[in-house]
Design a protein around this motif. Structure first.
Motif, PDB file in Angstrom:
ATOM      1  N   THR A   1       6.179 -19.138  -1.726  1.00  0.00           N
ATOM      2  CA  THR A   1       5.237 -18.572  -2.693  1.00  0.00           C
ATOM      3  C   THR A   1       5.894 -17.499  -3.558  1.00  0.00           C
ATOM      4  O   THR A   1       5.215 -16.871  -4.369  1.00  0.00           O
ATOM      5  N   CYS A   2       7.179 -17.307  -3.411  1.00  0.00           N
ATOM      6  CA  CYS A   2       7.921 -16.294  -4.175  1.00  0.00           C
ATOM      7  C   CYS A   2       7.763 -16.552  -5.674  1.00  0.00           C
ATOM      8  O   CYS A   2       7.900 -17.682  -6.145  1.00  0.00           O
ATOM      9  N   ASP A   3       7.455 -15.509  -6.431  1.00  0.00           N
ATOM     10  CA  ASP A   3       7.256 -15.628  -7.878  1.00  0.00           C
ATOM     11  C   ASP A   3       8.519 -16.032  -8.629  1.00  0.00           C
ATOM     12  O   ASP A   3       8.441 -16.504  -9.757  1.00  0.00           O
ATOM     13  N   ASN A   4       9.674 -15.849  -8.044  1.00  0.00           N
ATOM     14  CA  ASN A   4      10.906 -16.205  -8.728  1.00  0.00           C
ATOM     15  C   ASN A   4      11.034 -17.716  -8.910  1.00  0.00           C
ATOM     16  O   ASN A   4      11.775 -18.175  -9.759  1.00  0.00           O
ATOM     17  N   LEU A   5      10.297 -18.497  -8.127  1.00  0.00           N
ATOM     18  CA  LEU A   5      10.303 -19.949  -8.307  1.00  0.00           C
ATOM     19  C   LEU A   5       9.592 -20.364  -9.584  1.00  0.00           C
ATOM     20  O   LEU A   5       9.894 -21.390 -10.178  1.00  0.00           O
ATOM     21  N   TYR A   6       8.623 -19.568 -10.003  1.00  0.00           N
ATOM     22  CA  TYR A   6       7.773 -19.947 -11.143  1.00  0.00           C
ATOM     23  C   TYR A   6       7.932 -19.024 -12.351  1.00  0.00           C
ATOM     24  O   TYR A   6       7.361 -19.281 -13.380  1.00  0.00           O
ATOM     25  N   GLY A   7       8.675 -17.977 -12.187  1.00  0.00           N
ATOM     26  CA  GLY A   7       8.845 -17.017 -13.279  1.00  0.00           C
ATOM     27  C   GLY A   7      10.072 -16.169 -13.039  1.00  0.00           C
ATOM     28  O   GLY A   7      11.118 -16.668 -12.641  1.00  0.00           O
ATOM     29  N   TYR A   8       9.900 -14.884 -13.233  1.00  0.00           N
ATOM     30  CA  TYR A   8      11.030 -13.976 -13.079  1.00  0.00           C
ATOM     31  C   TYR A   8      10.554 -12.731 -12.351  1.00  0.00           C
ATOM     32  O   TYR A   8       9.656 -12.036 -12.805  1.00  0.00           O
TER      33      TYR A   8
ATOM     34  N   ASP B   1      15.809 -19.688 -10.832  1.00  0.00           N
ATOM     35  CA  ASP B   1      14.822 -20.737 -10.543  1.00  0.00           C
ATOM     36  C   ASP B   1      14.770 -21.149  -9.070  1.00  0.00           C
ATOM     37  O   ASP B   1      14.395 -22.264  -8.750  1.00  0.00           O
ATOM     38  N   LYS B   2      15.184 -20.290  -8.187  1.00  0.00           N
ATOM     39  CA  LYS B   2      15.097 -20.526  -6.747  1.00  0.00           C
ATOM     40  C   LYS B   2      14.618 -19.233  -6.102  1.00  0.00           C
ATOM     41  O   LYS B   2      14.695 -18.165  -6.701  1.00  0.00           O
ATOM     42  N   LYS B   3      14.149 -19.342  -4.887  1.00  0.00           N
ATOM     43  CA  LYS B   3      13.783 -18.115  -4.193  1.00  0.00           C
ATOM     44  C   LYS B   3      15.060 -17.388  -3.773  1.00  0.00           C
ATOM     45  O   LYS B   3      16.083 -18.020  -3.503  1.00  0.00           O
ATOM     46  N   PRO B   4      15.015 -16.060  -3.730  1.00  0.00           N
ATOM     47  CA  PRO B   4      16.204 -15.307  -3.321  1.00  0.00           C
ATOM     48  C   PRO B   4      16.568 -15.633  -1.877  1.00  0.00           C
ATOM     49  O   PRO B   4      15.734 -16.057  -1.081  1.00  0.00           O
ATOM     50  N   SER B   5      17.817 -15.432  -1.539  1.00  0.00           N
ATOM     51  CA  SER B   5      18.252 -15.630  -0.159  1.00  0.00           C
ATOM     52  C   SER B   5      18.645 -14.279   0.433  1.00  0.00           C
ATOM     53  O   SER B   5      19.025 -13.366  -0.285  1.00  0.00           O
ATOM     54  N   ILE B   6      18.544 -14.177   1.744  1.00  0.00           N
ATOM     55  CA  ILE B   6      18.822 -12.927   2.434  1.00  0.00           C
ATOM     56  C   ILE B   6      20.105 -13.080   3.235  1.00  0.00           C
ATOM     57  O   ILE B   6      20.245 -14.014   4.029  1.00  0.00           O
ATOM     58  N   ASP B   7      21.032 -12.155   3.030  1.00  0.00           N
ATOM     59  CA  ASP B   7      22.280 -12.132   3.787  1.00  0.00           C
ATOM     60  C   ASP B   7      22.012 -11.402   5.097  1.00  0.00           C
ATOM     61  O   ASP B   7      21.838 -10.187   5.124  1.00  0.00           O
TER      62      ASP B   7
END
Length: 85
Positions: free
Chosen positions: A31-38, A56-62
């Protein structure tokens, strides 16, 4: 030819029989907004720079850098970040 390792009975029954300990981790849902916007609110707040932004992808966590400070959870206005046990 390779030599085989010798293990004591104690090592066999204690060290190898234990399940691996799972460290809690942060998870970013779909549901991360980064998938649909910025949106970069979680990335801006992370002092360890453990969240990697992707277009255009959800962020990833290191997981190596993440200290589980949970600041990114508070910064996410749609509650897309949670902790797993």
């Amino acid at each position: 030819m390779r030599e085989s390792k010798q293990y004591s009975r104690r090592q066999l029954f204690t060290q190898f029989a234990r399940p691996p300990v799972n460290k809690p981790q942060l998870v970013i849902s779909n549901t991360c907004d980064n998938l649909y916007g910025y949106c970069e609110s979680c990335i801006d707040i992370c002092s360890e720079q453990a969240i990697l932004w992707q277009v255009d992808k959800k962020p990833s966590i290191d997981a190596e850098k993440c200290t589980l400070c949970q600041q990114c959870i508070g910064a996410c206005f749609i509650n897309a970040i949670s902790i797993t046990d």
